[in-house]
Structure formats: C-alpha cells, structure tokens
Design an enzyme around this catalytic site. Structure first.
Site, PDB file in Angstrom:
ATOM      1  N   GLY A 208       0.840  -1.203   0.000  1.00 42.17           N
ATOM      2  CA  GLY A 208       0.000   0.000   0.000  1.00 42.17           C
ATOM      3  C   GLY A 208       0.869   1.244   0.000  1.00 42.17           C
ATOM      4  N   ASN A 209       0.292   2.382   0.332  1.00 43.58           N
ATOM      5  CA  ASN A 209       1.093   3.600   0.479  1.00 43.58           C
ATOM      6  C   ASN A 209       0.451   4.504   1.530  1.00 43.58           C
ATOM      7  OD1 ASN A 209      -0.750   5.547  -0.871  1.00 43.58           O
ATOM      8  ND2 ASN A 209      -0.385   4.206  -2.628  1.00 43.58           N
ATOM      9  N   ASN A 210       1.103   5.616   1.806  1.00 34.63           N
ATOM     10  CA  ASN A 210       0.691   6.454   2.941  1.00 34.63           C
ATOM     11  C   ASN A 210      -0.453   7.417   2.648  1.00 34.63           C
ATOM     12  OD1 ASN A 210       2.507   5.417   4.742  1.00 34.63           O
ATOM     13  ND2 ASN A 210       4.137   6.831   4.127  1.00 34.63           N
ATOM     14  N   SER A 211      -1.039   7.344   1.488  1.00 33.30           N
ATOM     15  CA  SER A 211      -2.097   8.308   1.178  1.00 33.30           C
ATOM     16  C   SER A 211      -3.281   8.138   2.134  1.00 33.30           C
ATOM     17  CB  SER A 211      -2.575   8.103  -0.263  1.00 33.30           C
ATOM     18  OG  SER A 211      -3.771   8.816  -0.464  1.00 33.30           O
ATOM     19  N   ALA A 275      -3.456   8.007  -5.010  1.00 30.50           N
ATOM     20  CA  ALA A 275      -2.060   7.549  -5.090  1.00 30.50           C
ATOM     21  C   ALA A 275      -2.110   6.084  -5.533  1.00 30.50           C
ATOM     22  CB  ALA A 275      -1.396   7.685  -3.736  1.00 30.50           C
TER      23      ALA A 275
END
Ligand code: CTP
Length: 399
Positions: A208-211, A275
């Site tokens: 995943g990512n930090n968005s 993102a």
C-alpha cells in the site's frame, strides 16, 4: 437562504408523510413559498387539507380536477420551483424516478422540473438495504439528484435500522447549506479518485502507500457544495463521504481502473487525486507466504496508468486534472506528466514542502495548466486547497 424561494414538495405514500406537515411549516417559517404534490397513496397518511392549510396553497394530486376537469399543469409546476423536495420518497417512487416511469402527477412534474431535486428516502430497513434500492439511489445521484440519506432508528415495522426519513429540521438545514455555497457547478458531473490502492500479495498482506485520501475527499465535498453531482472512486480510507456523494469503494489499482472507465464518459471534470500503485504482484499467492529464506522476492508487474489512459481517450469538452507528488525536479517532472498524460492541468505537491502531502491536514501546491502557466500557493488546509483547485477549474471552464 430559503426566503423568497419557491419550494415544491412531493409527498409519497409512506408513514413518514405525517412529518411533512412540520416540514411545510418550517419551510414557510423561513420565508419560502410552498406548493405540495401528493401521490394518491400519500393521502392515506396525511390529509391534503392539513397541507393546503399550512402551505396556504391548494394541494395537487391528480392530472385534472375531478369536478371542473381542469388540467393540472405539471410543466408549469416544475418550472415554478427553485427547489424540488421529494420527502418521504418510498422505494416505489425512487424506482420510478430512476427509471423514468410516469404514472402520476408527481412523476410527471419530476420529469419536467429543471431545478435541483432533493430526495429524502424512507422505508423499512430491508427495503433500504436491498440491492435494487441501492442501485436506484445511485442512479438518482448520477442523474444529479441530491439524496438526503435515511437515518437509523425505530421503524414503523417495529424493527430498528436504517430507513427513517431525515428529520424536517435537518432537511431544511441541508437545503439551506446547499444554497449558501453558490452553485457554479450545478449540472456538471465530477469524477474524482482518492486514497491509496492496496495490491494483494497473499491472503493477509498487501503493498500500500501512505495516502490518507484527505485531499480527494475535500475535493469531492467542495464539488458537491458547488452543485456538481459527484462520483468518488476511493481506495481504502477511514474517511466518510457526504451522503450525496456517490462513493465507489475499490481496493486495487485494477479495480480503480475498471470503475474510472465505467464512469468517466458521463463526467465533465475528472480529477485523479488517488495515489495509485505503479506496480502490483505478478501473482497473488492463494496461501499465506511462509517465512523460509533470508530473502523473499516478489515479482511485480506494472499497473495500468489510469490518468494516462483517460488522457488518451477523453473528449475535448472534458477537463482532466492530475496530481503529481515529487521529491526532485518537481516542476520539470510535473510539466512532463501534464504533457505525457494529456492533462488540462496538474496539481503539484512536493514532499520537500513542510506540512504538504500524505497524512497532513494541510497542503502546499502549485498548479500548472496546459499553457504551462504556473501558480504557486501558500501552505493551507486541504479544504482551502480544494477551493483553490476548483477556482482554477472554474476559470478553465469559463475560458
Ligand atoms: N496515476 C494513475 N494511475 C496510475 C498511477 C498514477 O491514474 N497507475 C495518476 C495519479 O492519480 C496522479 C498522477 O497519475 O494523478 C501522477 O501519479 P504519479 O505516481 O506521481 O506519476 P507517475 O506517472 O506514476 O510517475 P512517477 O511515479 O514516475 O513519478
């Protein structure tokens, strides 16, 4: 805000119809003119005499007057209204509205009306939960109606759940708020992507990512307040969207791509704030990967670049807006993306700016438009940034 406005109230046959006496009284108290249309079944729940007395106008129900034969002009009623409220809206009426059926005066007026339409559903919880009802409500939102979501509480059946019509005070407040914002995007459809995507590795892990999704959700809220009908394709977040926003929840880049493709054609403005993962595991393991060696290699393949794809297929009258999050060579990289992806404008946020980017409530952006004009903004709350972005979009629409 309602003072002097013409409000048309459509009442359908549900027990919540008894609350419309109060709704009419509140609307009148705020200085508006009210006319009421009742479906034949609505009269079982509240009398036309009550509503005509409170609204100080005759109540309309049939296509013609039984005694005089005089025709009730539904086109005129539709044009008279500045705001059309359908409350309570039964599952039956919502189904008719979604499918263009026209077997009573209320439906004929709805199909003739040109003003903003607010729909306050009321029904038993299982009817509200039913897939067909959900589909129909979604259609209403896509067609530009504003759905004032039903509330959770005790229902006429004795069951407790979601399906109660919103209280009259809340309906009036909702419409007041709507009028306050100014409706420059009335009639426009806006598609927004937001949040991260999760790319599954095995049944328990993902990339995943930090968005946080905050920027995209603020944009959706702003577009809605400006009168647009909004579809928000959202990756996993903890955020809530306003009741009137058509939120489609997705998880992976592929799912986001599919939903955007499904929805972009009807959109006037497309904003891609998500993102999106650029890579996804080439293969999702069906069982949890066990710890074995010191190293684990996961082969990744690239995802579809949704923004670039839409840039290639969009029509000239659609505005396409992308985001760029850069750490180096910010302006040059963003300009490259603007061109490569055939965008009308790009919003650049640099991770080098303090308080900007992922997870923060603030953001600092620059906007570059098609003619390479660059505008740099101060650090602001994401809600104010959404306003700046829409001011620019509106200036592009008008140019
Ligand atoms: N985007 C997209 N689909 C992808 C990747 C990105 O729609 N698969 C969109 C994002 O929503 C954003 C814009 O493209 O609006 C820019 O994303 P970014 O990751 O910064 O750009 P990339 O083109 O992926 O370039 P790079 O990662 O090399 O910076």
């Amino acid at each position: 805000m309602l003072s002097g406005k013409n409000i048309l109230l459509g009442i359908t046959g549900g027990i919540a119809a008894y609350k419309t006496a109060n709704l009419v009284r509140l609307i009148k108290k705020s200085g508006a003119n009210v006319q009421v249309i009742m479906t034949p079944d609505a009269k079982e729940f509240v009398t036309p005499l009550t509503l005509s007395t409170l609204s100080e106008n005759p109540v309309h129900s049939a296509f013609s007057d039984e005694d005089t034969g005089e025709w009730t002009n539904h086109v005129e009623l539709g044009l008279w209204a500045d705001i059309f409220i359908i409350a309570p809206a039964t599952a039956n009426t919502i189904g008719k509205m979604a499918n263009g059926l026209c077997d009573n005066l209320l439906m004929a007026t709805y199909l003739s009306a040109k003003c903003p339409v607010f729909v306050a559903p009321a029904m038993d919880l299982d009817m509200y939960k039913h897939e067909t009802t959900a589909e129909n409500l979604k259609k209403l939102i896509i067609n530009g109606n504003r759905v004032i979501d039903a509330q959770v509480g005790q229902l006429a059946s004795g069951l407790v759940g979601k399906g109660r019509m919103e209280e009259p005070e809340e309906i009036v407040m909702y419409i007041n708020n709507y009028l306050k914002e100014g409706l420059v995007l009335q009639g426009k459809r806006v598609l927004i992507t937001a949040g991260p995507t999760y790319e599954q590795i095995d049944p328990v892990r993902f990339i995943g990512n930090n968005s946080s999704g905050k920027m995209g959700y603020e944009l959706a809220e702003k577009a809605m307040k400006l009168g647009a009908s909004v579809t928000l394709v959202s990756g996993p977040t903890h955020l809530n969207a306003d009741k009137t926003i058509n939120r489609i929840s997705v998880r992976s880049a592929q799912e986001m791509y599919t939903e955007v493709l499904e929805n972009y054609k009807e959109s006037d403005i497309i904003i891609m704030a998500a993102a999106v993962a650029d890579y996804t595991p080439a293969q999702v393991e069906s069982d949890k990967i066990k710890k074995s060696d010191d190293h684990l290699e996961i082969r990744l393949t690239s995802t579809k670049d949704i923004l670039r794809h839409i840039g290639g297929v969009k029509s000239d009258n659609q505005l396409l807006i992308g985001f760029a999050l850069e750490t180096t060579n910010e302006l040059e990289n963003a300009k490259g993306k603007l061109k490569r992806k055939n965008l009308d404008m790009i919003v650049l946020n640099s991770l080098n700016d303090q308080g900007a980017g992922f997870g923060h409530d603030t953001n600092q952006i620059s906007i570059i438009d098609k003619s390479n004009k660059i505008e740099k903004y101060e650090l602001k709350s994401k809600s104010e940034v959404a306003t700046d972005i829409f001011n620019k979009i509106i200036s592009l629409l008008n140019s």
